[in-house]
Write a protein that holds these residues in place. Structure first.
Motif, PDB file in Angstrom:
ATOM      1  N   HIS A 168      56.094  36.186  43.822  1.00 53.64           N
ATOM      2  CA  HIS A 168      56.893  35.109  44.301  1.00 53.64           C
ATOM      3  C   HIS A 168      56.409  34.267  45.483  1.00 53.64           C
ATOM      4  CE1 HIS A 168      60.355  32.700  45.143  1.00 53.64           C
ATOM      5  NE2 HIS A 168      60.687  33.315  45.885  1.00 53.64           N
ATOM      6  N   HIS A 169      55.943  35.199  46.442  1.00 56.58           N
ATOM      7  CA  HIS A 169      55.600  34.514  48.025  1.00 56.58           C
ATOM      8  C   HIS A 169      54.243  33.856  47.590  1.00 56.58           C
ATOM      9  CE1 HIS A 169      59.236  35.435  49.775  1.00 56.58           C
ATOM     10  NE2 HIS A 169      58.941  36.769  49.890  1.00 56.58           N
ATOM     11  N   TYR A 170      53.422  34.654  46.981  1.00 51.38           N
ATOM     12  CA  TYR A 170      51.813  34.449  46.820  1.00 51.38           C
ATOM     13  C   TYR A 170      51.261  34.103  45.829  1.00 51.38           C
ATOM     14  CZ  TYR A 170      52.500  36.339  51.536  1.00 51.38           C
ATOM     15  OH  TYR A 170      53.275  36.404  52.830  1.00 51.38           O
ATOM     16  N   GLY A 171      52.057  34.152  44.448  1.00 51.36           N
ATOM     17  CA  GLY A 171      51.308  33.753  43.101  1.00 51.36           C
ATOM     18  C   GLY A 171      50.449  34.638  42.609  1.00 51.36           C
ATOM     19  N   ILE A 172      50.624  36.044  43.084  1.00 52.59           N
ATOM     20  CA  ILE A 172      49.825  37.033  42.606  1.00 52.59           C
ATOM     21  C   ILE A 172      50.485  37.770  41.387  1.00 52.59           C
ATOM     22  CG2 ILE A 172      48.334  39.076  42.814  1.00 52.59           C
ATOM     23  CD1 ILE A 172      47.857  37.851  45.688  1.00 52.59           C
ATOM     24  N   ASP A 196      46.174  34.276  53.072  1.00 54.67           N
ATOM     25  CA  ASP A 196      47.293  34.533  53.651  1.00 54.67           C
ATOM     26  C   ASP A 196      47.734  35.874  53.913  1.00 54.67           C
ATOM     27  OD1 ASP A 196      47.938  31.975  54.411  1.00 54.67           O
ATOM     28  OD2 ASP A 196      49.025  31.579  52.405  1.00 54.67           O
ATOM     29  N   LEU A 197      46.825  36.668  53.133  1.00 49.86           N
ATOM     30  CA  LEU A 197      47.126  38.231  53.022  1.00 49.86           C
ATOM     31  C   LEU A 197      45.850  38.966  53.469  1.00 49.86           C
ATOM     32  CD1 LEU A 197      48.467  38.305  49.572  1.00 49.86           C
ATOM     33  CD2 LEU A 197      49.959  38.549  51.491  1.00 49.86           C
ATOM     34  N   LEU A 198      46.236  40.230  54.125  1.00 42.47           N
ATOM     35  CA  LEU A 198      45.149  41.332  54.616  1.00 42.47           C
ATOM     36  C   LEU A 198      45.465  42.395  53.656  1.00 42.47           C
ATOM     37  CD1 LEU A 198      45.511  40.993  58.423  1.00 42.47           C
ATOM     38  CD2 LEU A 198      43.566  40.209  56.794  1.00 42.47           C
ATOM     39  N   MET A 199      44.297  42.984  53.399  1.00 40.38           N
ATOM     40  CA  MET A 199      44.348  44.393  52.555  1.00 40.38           C
ATOM     41  C   MET A 199      44.069  45.192  53.785  1.00 40.38           C
ATOM     42  SD  MET A 199      42.466  43.879  48.909  1.00 40.38           S
ATOM     43  CE  MET A 199      41.858  45.634  49.052  1.00 40.38           C
ATOM     44  N   LEU A 200      44.996  46.077  53.992  1.00 40.97           N
ATOM     45  CA  LEU A 200      44.845  46.958  55.296  1.00 40.97           C
ATOM     46  C   LEU A 200      43.929  48.389  55.122  1.00 40.97           C
ATOM     47  CD1 LEU A 200      48.254  46.599  56.779  1.00 40.97           C
ATOM     48  CD2 LEU A 200      46.243  45.158  57.259  1.00 40.97           C
ATOM     49  N   GLY A 228      59.048  46.243  44.246  1.00 39.81           N
ATOM     50  CA  GLY A 228      59.287  45.340  45.273  1.00 39.81           C
ATOM     51  C   GLY A 228      58.088  44.440  45.911  1.00 39.81           C
ATOM     52  N   ALA A 229      57.205  45.419  45.902  1.00 41.26           N
ATOM     53  CA  ALA A 229      55.862  44.741  46.708  1.00 41.26           C
ATOM     54  C   ALA A 229      55.257  43.817  45.607  1.00 41.26           C
ATOM     55  CB  ALA A 229      54.873  45.825  46.983  1.00 41.26           C
ATOM     56  N   GLN A 230      55.086  44.263  44.194  1.00 35.99           N
ATOM     57  CA  GLN A 230      54.679  43.381  43.340  1.00 35.99           C
ATOM     58  C   GLN A 230      55.652  41.811  43.186  1.00 35.99           C
ATOM     59  OE1 GLN A 230      54.381  45.758  39.709  1.00 35.99           O
ATOM     60  NE2 GLN A 230      52.639  46.817  40.755  1.00 35.99           N
ATOM     61  N   ALA A 231      56.792  42.062  43.358  1.00 36.18           N
ATOM     62  CA  ALA A 231      57.680  41.007  43.156  1.00 36.18           C
ATOM     63  C   ALA A 231      57.505  39.956  44.388  1.00 36.18           C
ATOM     64  CB  ALA A 231      59.213  41.417  43.169  1.00 36.18           C
ATOM     65  N   ALA A 250      43.024  38.961  43.449  1.00 32.77           N
ATOM     66  CA  ALA A 250      43.799  37.831  43.762  1.00 32.77           C
ATOM     67  C   ALA A 250      44.089  38.152  45.411  1.00 32.77           C
ATOM     68  CB  ALA A 250      44.967  37.621  42.870  1.00 32.77           C
ATOM     69  N   ILE A 251      44.454  39.501  45.689  1.00 31.61           N
ATOM     70  CA  ILE A 251      45.078  39.885  46.786  1.00 31.61           C
ATOM     71  C   ILE A 251      44.076  39.690  47.924  1.00 31.61           C
ATOM     72  CG2 ILE A 251      45.927  41.791  48.391  1.00 31.61           C
ATOM     73  CD1 ILE A 251      47.167  42.987  45.686  1.00 31.61           C
ATOM     74  N   LYS A 252      42.679  40.283  47.486  1.00 35.26           N
ATOM     75  CA  LYS A 252      41.446  40.261  48.493  1.00 35.26           C
ATOM     76  C   LYS A 252      40.963  38.998  48.900  1.00 35.26           C
ATOM     77  CE  LYS A 252      37.415  42.835  49.104  1.00 35.26           C
ATOM     78  NZ  LYS A 252      36.366  43.858  48.720  1.00 35.26           N
ATOM     79  N   GLN A 253      41.165  37.801  47.867  1.00 36.13           N
ATOM     80  CA  GLN A 253      40.955  36.686  48.168  1.00 36.13           C
ATOM     81  C   GLN A 253      41.913  35.721  48.688  1.00 36.13           C
ATOM     82  OE1 GLN A 253      39.266  35.136  44.544  1.00 36.13           O
ATOM     83  NE2 GLN A 253      37.440  36.274  44.824  1.00 36.13           N
ATOM     84  N   HIS A 254      43.226  36.103  48.866  1.00 38.94           N
ATOM     85  CA  HIS A 254      44.294  35.048  49.267  1.00 38.94           C
ATOM     86  C   HIS A 254      44.164  35.100  50.947  1.00 38.94           C
ATOM     87  CE1 HIS A 254      48.226  33.332  49.641  1.00 38.94           C
ATOM     88  NE2 HIS A 254      48.320  33.259  48.430  1.00 38.94           N
TER      89      HIS A 254
END
Length: 302
Positions: A151-155, A207-211, A144-147, A201-205
């Motif tokens: 879908h929301h962030y193009g990753i 709108d996202l934070l890696m916690l 669900g997280a990968q989906a 891609a997550i790290k550079q997006h």
């Protein structure tokens, strides 16, 4: 405060034996408070087990929580009875005109497929788009997280050479984020998946934070900066023996798979595993309910 569930839900007697505070609907309606209304899209094959795991974590809150369950209308699960679905579940069409304070989208055993090849992907897209206007914050677990990232962030995701299964050390890297309040600087968490979301891609997006991060497993918790989406790449809701049951299941299927990493005492599969992530799971769910849902949701959606 209690969690409000149907009287005959199979998870109920299990939770009551654990001294979880359960309230029946007829008592809940007499409470002069505004409960939180959550929606659970359960994509896991063993739905009753997933219900118990998630309701257990949602119960550890000073807030009264009401939970509605939905399943996909475009795919019929083969591991749950039709009577259970008819009694306790609805479909998205039944709830799409409502608003919810929070939502949980579980994992699903469809990692080997591209997202567009999943039978119910169009329905998933419709639901995820609907959450933008109808849900204050959505918690996505594993697939669900990968989906959600896709879908929301193009990753997109990538297939691992070997399945990652076991308990892995993570380091907290966003100490001031509300979701991470009270969580240790280092913590253990279970993972069980064949794919990874694209790390860079997550790290550079923007709108996202890696916690957090893990050298072996990658980030466990990823949050959108607007707090509308939380992605959990592992399975902190799992029971102590869930990874072992998955290991045995894969072996019976003839899959050449190693025993879960750092899971069995002394790496001996004959010894029962211990739950070393329970406090993390309770705290994360409590933080999400409090800071991302309760503190942000409107009192009256109208």
């Amino acid at each position: 405060m209690p969690i409000n569930v149907p009287h005959t839900l199979p998870a109920r007697p299990i939770l009551e034996k654990e001294n979880i505070f359960i309230m029946e609907s007829n008592r809940a309606i007499t409470q002069d408070i505004r409960p939180l209304n959550l929606l659970l899209l359960n994509l896991m094959p063993e739905k009753e087990r997933t219900e118990t795991q998630l309701l257990r974590l949602l119960s550890n809150s000073p807030l009264q929580v009401n939970v509605d369950f939905i399943h996909t209308a475009t795919y019929e699960s083969k591991n749950v009875t039709k009577s259970h679905l008819e009694k306790f579940y609805q479909t998205f069409n039944d709830v799409k005109d409502r608003h919810y304070d929070g939502m949980i989208i579980t994992g699903a055993p469809v990692e080997h497929l591209s997202f567009e090849d999943v039978d119910y992907w169009p329905e998933m897209v419709e639901i995820m788009d609907w959450t933008k206007e109808h849900v204050t914050s959505t918690l996505h677990i594993c697939w669900g997280a990968q989906a959600a990232l896709y879908h929301h962030y193009g990753i997109n995701k990538k297939t691992r050479d070997q399945k990652i299964s076991g308990i892995f050390m993570h380091e907290r890297i966003e100490a001031t984020n509300k979701l991470m309040r009270g969580i240790n600087d280092e913590f253990l968490a279970p993972h069980s998946r064949n794919t990874d979301a694209l790390y860079k891609a997550i790290k550079q997006h923007p709108d996202l934070l890696m916690l957090d991060d893990s050298a072996e497993a990658g980030p466990l918790f990823i949050a959108s900066k607007d707090e509308r989406h939380v992605m959990i790449t592992g399975h902190i809701e799992y029971d102590a023996d869930t990874l072992n049951e998955e290991f045995i299941r894969d072996q019976k299927k003839g899959i050449n798979i190693a025993a879960p990493t750092n899971y069995f005492p002394n790496d001996n599969p004959l010894l029962p595993a211990k739950n070393r992530w329970r406090s993390l799971a309770y705290l994360l769910f409590s933080n999400w309910l409090n800071y991302y849902v309760y503190q942000e949701t409107p009192y009256d959606w109208k």
